[in-house]
Each structure stands twice: as C-alpha cells, then as structure tokens.
Motif scaffolding. Structure first.
Motif, PDB file in Angstrom:
ATOM      1  N   ALA A  65       0.839  -1.210   0.000  1.00 25.07           N
ATOM      2  CA  ALA A  65       0.000   0.000   0.000  1.00 25.07           C
ATOM      3  C   ALA A  65       0.868   1.251   0.000  1.00 25.07           C
ATOM      4  N   SER A  95      -4.054   4.761   1.155  1.00 24.14           N
ATOM      5  CA  SER A  95      -5.304   5.186   1.781  1.00 24.14           C
ATOM      6  C   SER A  95      -6.205   5.927   0.791  1.00 24.14           C
ATOM      7  N   ASN A 120      -7.988   0.528   0.655  1.00 26.35           N
ATOM      8  CA  ASN A 120      -7.243   0.854   1.880  1.00 26.35           C
ATOM      9  C   ASN A 120      -7.872   2.026   2.637  1.00 26.35           C
ATOM     10  N   LYS A 186      -3.484  -4.501   8.525  1.00 25.83           N
ATOM     11  CA  LYS A 186      -2.027  -4.359   8.487  1.00 25.83           C
ATOM     12  C   LYS A 186      -1.561  -3.243   9.414  1.00 25.83           C
ATOM     13  N   THR A 216      10.584   1.047   5.964  1.00 28.61           N
ATOM     14  CA  THR A 216      10.190   2.450   6.075  1.00 28.61           C
ATOM     15  C   THR A 216       9.776   2.764   7.509  1.00 28.61           C
ATOM     16  N   ARG A 268      13.109  -6.389   0.946  1.00 26.40           N
ATOM     17  CA  ARG A 268      13.805  -5.564  -0.043  1.00 26.40           C
ATOM     18  C   ARG A 268      14.185  -6.283  -1.336  1.00 26.40           C
ATOM     19  N   ALA A 287       6.612  -2.154  -0.186  1.00 28.47           N
ATOM     20  CA  ALA A 287       6.067  -0.834  -0.519  1.00 28.47           C
ATOM     21  C   ALA A 287       7.186   0.064  -1.052  1.00 28.47           C
TER      22      ALA A 287
HETATM   23  C1  LIG Z   1       5.145   6.467   0.239  1.00 27.55           C
HETATM   24  C2  LIG Z   1       4.415   5.484   1.099  1.00 27.55           C
HETATM   25  C3  LIG Z   1       3.077   5.685   1.377  1.00 27.55           C
HETATM   26  C4  LIG Z   1       2.369   4.768   2.171  1.00 27.55           C
HETATM   27  N1  LIG Z   1       1.030   4.953   2.367  1.00 27.55           N
HETATM   28  C5  LIG Z   1       0.319   3.974   2.995  1.00 27.55           C
HETATM   29  C6  LIG Z   1      -1.102   4.042   3.059  1.00 27.55           C
HETATM   30  O1  LIG Z   1      -1.720   4.978   2.569  1.00 27.55           O
HETATM   31  N2  LIG Z   1      -1.767   3.023   3.687  1.00 27.55           N
HETATM   32  C7  LIG Z   1      -1.106   1.963   4.245  1.00 27.55           C
HETATM   33  O2  LIG Z   1      -1.739   1.035   4.749  1.00 27.55           O
HETATM   34  N3  LIG Z   1       0.237   1.900   4.230  1.00 27.55           N
HETATM   35  C8  LIG Z   1       0.949   2.869   3.608  1.00 27.55           C
HETATM   36  N4  LIG Z   1       2.314   2.785   3.544  1.00 27.55           N
HETATM   37  C9  LIG Z   1       2.997   1.752   4.366  1.00 27.55           C
HETATM   38  C10 LIG Z   1       3.401   0.518   3.566  1.00 27.55           C
HETATM   39  O3  LIG Z   1       2.307  -0.131   2.999  1.00 27.55           O
HETATM   40  C11 LIG Z   1       4.217  -0.469   4.419  1.00 27.55           C
HETATM   41  O4  LIG Z   1       3.405  -1.071   5.384  1.00 27.55           O
HETATM   42  C12 LIG Z   1       5.413   0.166   5.125  1.00 27.55           C
HETATM   43  O5  LIG Z   1       5.983   1.185   4.333  1.00 27.55           O
HETATM   44  C13 LIG Z   1       6.500  -0.869   5.422  1.00 27.55           C
HETATM   45  O6  LIG Z   1       6.892  -1.539   4.244  1.00 27.55           O
HETATM   46  P1  LIG Z   1       8.244  -1.168   3.438  1.00 27.55           P
HETATM   47  O7  LIG Z   1       9.360  -1.277   4.413  1.00 27.55           O
HETATM   48  O8  LIG Z   1       8.281  -2.188   2.320  1.00 27.55           O
HETATM   49  O9  LIG Z   1       8.073   0.224   2.907  1.00 27.55           O
HETATM   50  C14 LIG Z   1       3.042   3.664   2.731  1.00 27.55           C
HETATM   51  C15 LIG Z   1       4.398   3.469   2.435  1.00 27.55           C
HETATM   52  C16 LIG Z   1       5.083   4.349   1.632  1.00 27.55           C
HETATM   53  C17 LIG Z   1       6.541   4.090   1.345  1.00 27.55           C
END
Ligand SMILES: Cc1cc2nc3c(=O)[nH]c(=O)nc-3n(C[C@H](O)[C@H](O)[C@H](O)COP(=O)(O)O)c2cc1C
Length: 340
Positions: A65, A95, A120, A186, A216, A268, A287
């Motif tokens: 997401a 979202s 979402n 989540k 992140t 990653r 993500a």
């Molecule tokens: C730019 C960005 C925007 C995100 N926006 C949302 C969101 O709107 N809703 C959501 O459930 N998670 C959102 N996430 C969180 C990711 O879905 C994920 O759970 C989180 O970043 C950890 O995964 P990662 O380490 O692969 O980035 C966002 C992540 C990023 C990088």
C-alpha cells in the motif's frame, strides 16, 4: 493543495530518503538458508506461481500500500496498476480517505481491469465513519479486498494525528462481519504482535499483514514533518519503536496458525520474499522498493517485478526447492531459537 494532499506529497519525498529507513536494518539477513551444492533440478522448471484470495497470481508478493490523493499519487498509481495488470501481481492501494473525502476520481481499476486490487482505509477513519466509508472504498475501485491499516505510532508523531483508539477493534469487527469482500488488517512499520493478531482473529479477521519494523520508518518520516519543538522532544525516543518483521512472522504464525499472513516491513528483494514464505507467510508485500520505479514509468515497475521474481527463483534453486511448498521446509543454517 489540501492538507491531506500536501502531507501525501511530503510522505513520497521523505520515503525515498534512506535516513527514513530503519537504521538498524531489517534483520532479515539473520535468517540464512542452508546452501544446496546439489540442487538436483533445473532453474527453468521452478514454478513460483501462487494464489491469493482465490485467484492465481504470478508470484507470491504484492505491491504494498502506497499513496494516492496528491498530484504525483495519481501517476504513481497508474504506473503501479499497469505493471500489476501486465505481470499478474496484486496491488494494494494507499489510503483512499483523501480521494473519498475530496470526491476525486479513482481510475486505478481502469488501468488494472483484471488484477487483484486491495482498497485501503485507516482504522481510525473506519472508527469515525463506519461501514459506509468502507463500502465506498471497495465500490469505487471494485476492490477484491479491503485493507485496514493500524498506525498508532504514526498518528502520535503526526501533527494533529488521531489519538482516540477506543472502538477501533469493534469497527474492524463490524466491517469484517458485514463487508462483502475479505478484510485484511495491516500495520505500517511497527508490526502486529501475536497478542494483537489474536484479538484480530477473534474479531473475525482471517488475513493479517505484519508490516513490522525494518523498512520504512513512519515515526522518522512524521518527525521530519513535525516542526513543534516540544512534540519532537516527546517523540524522539520512539523513532525506533516497533517489532521486527523477522521476529513477528514466526511468532504470529505459531500463536495463530489459522491466520493467513502477509510478510512485510523491510522486505527488499526476492531472497527476503523467500524468507517470509519460509517463516509462515502465504505471500509477501513490498512498498518503498516500488516507489522510485513508480515515479518513473510502468516499465520500470515491471522491471522491478521481474528482478524480484528472478531473485525468488534463484533462492528456490539454491535451496534445492522445486516449489514454494518445498521452500516452506527448506533447511536453515544457524537457526535462531525463535525460528524453530
Ligand atoms: C510512500 C508510502 C506511502 C504509504 N502509504 C500507505 C497508506 O496509505 N496506507 C497503508 O496502509 N500503508 C501505507 N504505507 C505503508 C506501507 O504499505 C508499508 O506497510 C510500510 O511502508 C512498510 O513496508 P516497506 O518497508 O516495504 O516500505 C506507505 C508506504 C510508503 C513508502
């Protein structure tokens, strides 16, 4: 630009910066597969096709997401959706709150007519606006499932974030009981513990995305956006708060074996996807790794997907696993106690 749109634009810019990735790393490297010097199979015969929500997909991972609701959000979603469609990989939307509140068009289904799309919403929006908002989120993109995100740490660090988390679980339960599509819950990078997972299961949830610490860091991103000295002071010790995905996956799998898990948070590459599957996830999600390609083009996203698939296939080859089922039992080297 509205407040929500400018927040989303900040999020994209900051999420690209390495300082807002967990500084201690994901910990996924702690899990090492036993190397097979005798794979006894051909790379070409390895099949990584999988299934998710009753449909077949090309590989066991999804586009995690990410954002929508700002100018570049639309372009990002188009590139992700076109790639999801071309590669038969599911895509989770960011979202939909802003798009629904501002009555913005949500064209993502047009770009991905047959891909699995996950809607979402934030859990606190659900708590405030109820089932009607959830139905609109699903209907507006003909989503195959609705993802509800839990982000209490992010909300605390975020200026004017939601502080009242009473009745969130009840809202999730109501949604799971009455929505026509499956509900997935989540986190966003602090993780879902076995205790929280059990509560969700008791509330009727069958799918949980772990989204643990290791990738992140939303506390770090929101801290960078918060200009209040006192709020920054309060938040400082919590930047590193959360539980590592690599520890949560086996723990939640052991505590709630019936729960279907999506392994995420710091995944990653394809080797990390394999690690998630080995630790009990049905599928994995990434993500941030899709953000830079998504800002470029759908071809760049397709290339990223190709790399991830090939890395996963290499892992199966090097562990002598002919199938994803075999990978679930692949021998591990230097196995920490908690993974056994
Ligand atoms: C730019 C960005 C925007 C995100 N926006 C949302 C969101 O709107 N809703 C959501 O459930 N998670 C959102 N996430 C969180 C990711 O879905 C994920 O759970 C989180 O970043 C950890 O995964 P990662 O380490 O692969 O980035 C966002 C992540 C990023 C990088």
């Amino acid at each position: 630009m509205t407040d929500i749109s400018s927040r989303k634009a900040d999020h994209i810019e900051l999420a690209l910066q390495s300082e807002h990735q967990a500084q201690q790393g994901s910990g996924f490297d702690r899990l090492r597969f036993e190397h097979s010097a005798l794979p006894q199979l051909s790379l070409d015969e390895i099949d990584i096709s999988s299934s998710f929500l009753g449909k077949s997909i090309a590989a066991p991972f999804l586009i995690g997401a990410m954002t929508g609701g700002c100018d570049s959000g639309e372009m990002i979603n188009q590139h992700l959706a076109e790639a999801a469609e071309a590669c038969n990989i599911p895509m989770a939307l960011g979202s939909q709150r802003a798009a629904l509140e501002l009555k913005m068009p949500q064209d993502v289904r047009r770009w991905a007519p047959s891909a699995i799309l996950l809607g979402n919403l934030g859990a606190t929006q659900l708590q405030q606006h109820g089932l009607d908002l959830a139905r609109r989120a699903v209907d507006s993109v003909q989503a195959n499932a609705l993802v509800i995100h839990l982000n209490p740490l992010q909300e605390l660090v975020q200026p004017n974030g939601d502080r009242d988390w009473n009745l969130v679980l009840e809202a999730i339960q109501n949604c799971a009981a009455r929505l026509q599509v499956p509900v997935i819950v989540k986190e966003v990078g602090a993780g879902i513990s076995p205790t929280s997972a059990k509560k969700l299961m008791d509330a009727g949830i069958q799918w949980v995305e772990i989204a643990g610490r290791g990738g992140t860091s939303w506390a770090s991103i929101e801290l960078a956006r918060n200009s209040s000295a006192i709020q920054r002071d309060i938040a400082a010790p919590f930047v590193d708060w959360g539980m590592d995905s690599i520890d949560l996956l086996p723990a939640v799998h052991a505590a709630c074996p019936e729960l279907r898990l999506i392994g995420s948070g710091g995944v990653r590459h394809g080797l990390d996807i394999a690690r998630c599957i080995r630790l009990g996830a049905c599928i994995s999600a990434l993500a941030q790794p899709f953000l830079a390609p998504a800002l470029q083009s759908s071809e760049a996203v397709i290339e990223k997907i190709t790399v991830l698939k090939e890395q996963l296939r290499w892992t199966l080859f090097l562990t002598g696993s002919r199938s994803l089922q075999a990978l679930k039992n692949a021998p591990l080297q230097a196995v920490p106690e908690s993974f056994r």
